[in-house]
Design an enzyme around this catalytic site. Structure first.
Site, short mmCIF file in Angstrom:
data_model
loop_
_atom_site.label_atom_id
_atom_site.label_comp_id
_atom_site.label_asym_id
_atom_site.label_seq_id
_atom_site.Cartn_x
_atom_site.Cartn_y
_atom_site.Cartn_z
N GLU A 275 0.85 -1.21 0.00
CA GLU A 275 0.00 0.00 0.00
C GLU A 275 0.87 1.25 0.00
O GLU A 275 0.55 2.25 -0.64
CB GLU A 275 -0.94 0.01 1.21
N TRP A 278 1.50 1.76 -3.42
CA TRP A 278 0.48 2.48 -4.19
C TRP A 278 0.70 3.99 -4.08
O TRP A 278 0.46 4.75 -5.02
CB TRP A 278 -0.93 2.12 -3.71
N TRP A 306 -20.49 13.05 -18.95
CA TRP A 306 -20.70 13.44 -17.55
C TRP A 306 -21.92 14.33 -17.43
O TRP A 306 -22.25 15.07 -18.37
CB TRP A 306 -19.48 14.21 -17.03
N ASN A 341 -10.39 3.60 3.36
CA ASN A 341 -10.17 3.39 1.93
C ASN A 341 -11.31 2.64 1.25
O ASN A 341 -11.72 2.99 0.14
CB ASN A 341 -8.85 2.66 1.71
N TRP A 359 -15.54 13.02 -11.99
CA TRP A 359 -14.68 12.73 -10.85
C TRP A 359 -13.95 13.98 -10.33
O TRP A 359 -13.57 14.04 -9.17
CB TRP A 359 -13.68 11.61 -11.17
N TRP A 382 -9.15 8.84 -7.70
CA TRP A 382 -10.33 9.21 -8.49
C TRP A 382 -10.26 8.67 -9.90
O TRP A 382 -11.24 8.17 -10.44
CB TRP A 382 -10.54 10.73 -8.46
C1 LIG Z 1 -11.14 8.28 -4.40
C2 LIG Z 1 -9.91 8.12 -3.52
C3 LIG Z 1 -9.21 9.24 -3.13
C4 LIG Z 1 -8.08 9.11 -2.30
N1 LIG Z 1 -7.40 10.24 -1.92
C5 LIG Z 1 -6.29 10.13 -1.15
C6 LIG Z 1 -5.56 11.29 -0.74
O1 LIG Z 1 -5.89 12.42 -1.09
N2 LIG Z 1 -4.47 11.10 0.07
C7 LIG Z 1 -4.07 9.86 0.46
O2 LIG Z 1 -3.08 9.75 1.19
N3 LIG Z 1 -4.71 8.76 0.05
C8 LIG Z 1 -5.81 8.84 -0.73
N4 LIG Z 1 -6.48 7.70 -1.11
C9 LIG Z 1 -5.88 6.39 -0.80
C10 LIG Z 1 -6.31 5.72 0.51
O3 LIG Z 1 -7.71 5.74 0.64
C11 LIG Z 1 -5.68 6.35 1.75
O4 LIG Z 1 -4.30 6.50 1.57
C12 LIG Z 1 -5.90 5.46 2.98
O5 LIG Z 1 -7.27 5.28 3.19
C13 LIG Z 1 -5.24 6.09 4.17
O6 LIG Z 1 -5.53 5.37 5.33
P1 LIG Z 1 -4.37 4.63 6.14
O7 LIG Z 1 -3.25 5.57 6.37
O8 LIG Z 1 -5.01 4.00 7.32
O9 LIG Z 1 -3.95 3.53 5.09
P2 LIG Z 1 -3.16 2.16 5.28
O10 LIG Z 1 -4.06 1.09 4.75
O11 LIG Z 1 -2.67 2.01 6.64
O12 LIG Z 1 -1.98 2.30 4.25
C14 LIG Z 1 -0.70 2.86 4.61
C15 LIG Z 1 -0.36 4.00 3.69
O13 LIG Z 1 -0.27 3.53 2.34
C16 LIG Z 1 -0.75 4.55 1.46
N5 LIG Z 1 -1.94 4.05 0.76
C17 LIG Z 1 -2.82 3.13 1.19
N6 LIG Z 1 -3.74 2.89 0.25
C18 LIG Z 1 -3.44 3.69 -0.79
C19 LIG Z 1 -4.02 3.89 -2.08
N7 LIG Z 1 -5.08 3.22 -2.49
N8 LIG Z 1 -3.45 4.81 -2.90
C20 LIG Z 1 -2.34 5.49 -2.51
N9 LIG Z 1 -1.75 5.32 -1.32
C21 LIG Z 1 -2.29 4.44 -0.47
C22 LIG Z 1 -1.13 5.75 2.32
O14 LIG Z 1 -0.05 6.64 2.36
C23 LIG Z 1 -1.39 5.11 3.66
O15 LIG Z 1 -1.22 5.99 4.75
C24 LIG Z 1 -7.64 7.82 -1.92
C25 LIG Z 1 -8.37 6.69 -2.34
C26 LIG Z 1 -9.50 6.84 -3.11
C27 LIG Z 1 -10.26 5.62 -3.54
#
Ligand SMILES: Cc1cc2nc3c(=O)[nH]c(=O)nc-3n(C[C@H](O)[C@H](O)[C@H](O)COP(=O)(O)OP(=O)(O)OC[C@H]3O[C@@H](n4cnc5c(N)ncnc54)[C@H](O)[C@@H]3O)c2cc1C
Length: 465
Positions: A275, A278, A306, A341, A359, A382
């Site tokens: 993650e 990602w 849209w 997420n 979006w 998005w």
């Molecule tokens: C529509 C949409 C918009 C989003 N916008 C953002 C945003 O503006 N900023 C943001 O940090 N994340 C964003 N995310 C990704 C993700 O939802 C969040 O990073 C995550 O929910 C953060 O929670 P956590 O720190 O507990 O994640 P954990 O599951 O603990 O993951 C650890 C770290 O991995 C990274 N990560 C995890 N999942 C993703 C992912 N899918 N994409 C990119 N990085 C990820 C984050 O830095 C996160 O803190 C978005 C996802 C979606 C679907």
């Protein structure tokens, strides 16, 4: 300290920490340091939203305290970055300016120009990698092109992952010889006018120490089960490090190192590290395809029909769609500046597929309300949901918000927590828009799921024409 002591300006930006901060670490070896933060929202690709401003305020406060303990004061300035840096250098006789790199398109252009101007003025400029495990330009596929699919990208990154360890904070920092004017933090007007910060204060501890404790808690309590529980919004199954990473209160290298040190045998192949991968992928895409902040990566999505529908957009923003899981997510976002997420994917899919709203409107709302709003991850999230991005969810896979709730909030606890009108209801009726009790003013569904699904699939046909 070096005997040929120099004064170096350390320009803090999205790296609000003193540990594992290469610019600060290297500058501290040279001599005296002037740590500066410049508030210049008009230079950003998108001016920071309300939630990130709130976080920034707290984070600057925390960094100021950390730097005071090291023996120096954070200088705050507002206005044009180059003018502020040039003036600071002139007033203090600083010989150089060091900073950690950022990767947003406008910021990269600005930083290149600033570096050029400062060098022309005879200053030493040094920049460092601090917010990513791999520099976007270091990673390319066998044809020398950027990756557009996550799995090969991440495999490639893992092969390159080296054993570098985080840098310690400097033990002591020598302040500049002259005393410097600094803007008051309150003058930056970062805190919201409405009483929004109050509810966020209860949930978050911004700053480097808050980040370190969140990581420790996660590694001790949830890392082992992460792959199993990460999709359930009512558990503490994820690390909640995203806003800390967004502001650079912790580095991916520190996270990687802590996983490595934790004694978990498969940390490198772990779902959790992927993650973080990602996040890296988002930056890779933003760097190589900067137009995707506003335009689809896959050009056929320019033909997508849209719809503009302000009342429905408003219902979505306020958590009044009549779909319990969507409304719970949108209300969690408003109250805490964060959303799980799984729920982000569901609410985003609802906006673009059920409502056919662009979006970009969703990305803008997230930008304003998320404490972790980050140009790379938000754009990627998005575009992925809309089906127009790299490695995106196929457009025809349309989340059903009711079955998503049954699967990921099986007892309905998450919905009950955020939608008080439904607190008296239990599973399974609480999931189904046609069955929920509307007596407590809970709204009717703003669209019918199967009609919306058919309409979305027809709209998708346009991208194939
Ligand atoms: C529509 C949409 C918009 C989003 N916008 C953002 C945003 O503006 N900023 C943001 O940090 N994340 C964003 N995310 C990704 C993700 O939802 C969040 O990073 C995550 O929910 C953060 O929670 P956590 O720190 O507990 O994640 P954990 O599951 O603990 O993951 C650890 C770290 O991995 C990274 N990560 C995890 N999942 C993703 C992912 N899918 N994409 C990119 N990085 C990820 C984050 O830095 C996160 O803190 C978005 C996802 C979606 C679907």
């Amino acid at each position: 300290m070096n005997t040929n002591e120099q004064t170096i300006i350390v320009w803090f930006r999205s790296d609000l920490r003193i540990e594992d901060n290469p610019a600060l670490f290297e500058a501290a070896k040279e001599g005296r340091i002037i740590p500066v933060f410049i508030w210049s929202p008009e230079e950003e690709d998108m001016s920071p939203g309300a939630a990130t401003r709130w976080w920034l305020h707290q984070s600057i406060k925390s960094l100021t305290e950390s730097l005071e303990k090291l023996g120096t004061t954070l200088v705050l300035r507002t206005g044009e970055s180059i003018k502020n840096l040039e003036k600071l250098a002139k007033d203090t006789g600083a010989k150089g300016v060091y900073w950690n790199r950022r990767y947003e398109p406008m910021i990269r252009r600005r930083d290149d120009e600033i570096a050029c101007q400062l060098r022309q003025a005879g200053l030493t400029v040094k920049t460092f990698k601090a917010s990513l495990l791999a520099e976007p330009e270091e990673i390319e596929n066998k044809s020398g092109l950027p990756f557009k699919v996550f799995t090969p990208f991440w495999k490639h990154c893992l092969k390159k992952l080296n054993a570098s360890t985080p840098l310690p904070a400097p033990q002591k920092v020598e302040p500049p010889k002259v005393s410097l004017r600094t803007t008051e933090l309150s003058e930056l007007n970062l805190e919201p006018e409405q009483d929004w910060g109050h509810s966020m204060n209860e949930v978050w501890t911004p700053g480097e120490r808050g980040a370190a404790s969140a990581l420790e808690l996660f590694i001790n309590d949830s890392f082992n089960d992460y792959a199993k529980i990460r999709n359930f919004p009512n558990t503490k199954g994820t690390s909640r490090l995203s806003p800390h990473l967004r502001f650079g209160e912790i580095s991916p290298r520190q996270i990687k190192h802590s996983l490595e040190q934790s004694g978990h045998a498969h940390w490198k192949e772990s779902h959790y590290l992927s993650e973080i991968g990602w996040r890296e992928f988002g930056y890779h895409l933003l760097y190589h395809f900067p137009h995707t902040v506003r335009e689809p990566l896959r050009p056929q999505f320019n033909r997508f029909p849209w719809k503009e529908n302000s009342p429905q957009l408003r219902s979505w923003q306020k958590g009044q769609t009549g779909y319990p899981l969507v409304d719970a997510g949108m209300r969690e976002l408003w109250a805490t500046g964060w959303m799980h997420n799984r729920v982000r994917m569901v609410v985003a899919s609802f906006l673009v597929k059920h409502l056919l709203i662009h979006w970009r409107h969703g990305a803008d709302w997230f930008w304003d309300t998320l404490v972790d709003a980050d140009l790379a991850s938000n754009t990627q999230g998005w575009q992925w949901t809309a089906g127009s991005g790299a490695d995106a969810a196929p457009y025809f896979r349309i989340f059903n918000p009711t079955t998503q709730a049954i699967k990921f909030d099986p007892e309905g606890d998450y919905i009950r927590k955020w939608v008080p009108e439904l607190r008296h209801m239990s599973a399974p009726d609480i999931f189904e828009p046609s069955k929920v009790d509307r007596g407590q003013n809970y709204p009717n569904p703003i669209v019918d799921h199967s009609d919306a699904r058919d309409r979305a699939l027809k709209a998708y046909e346009k991208t194939k024409a």
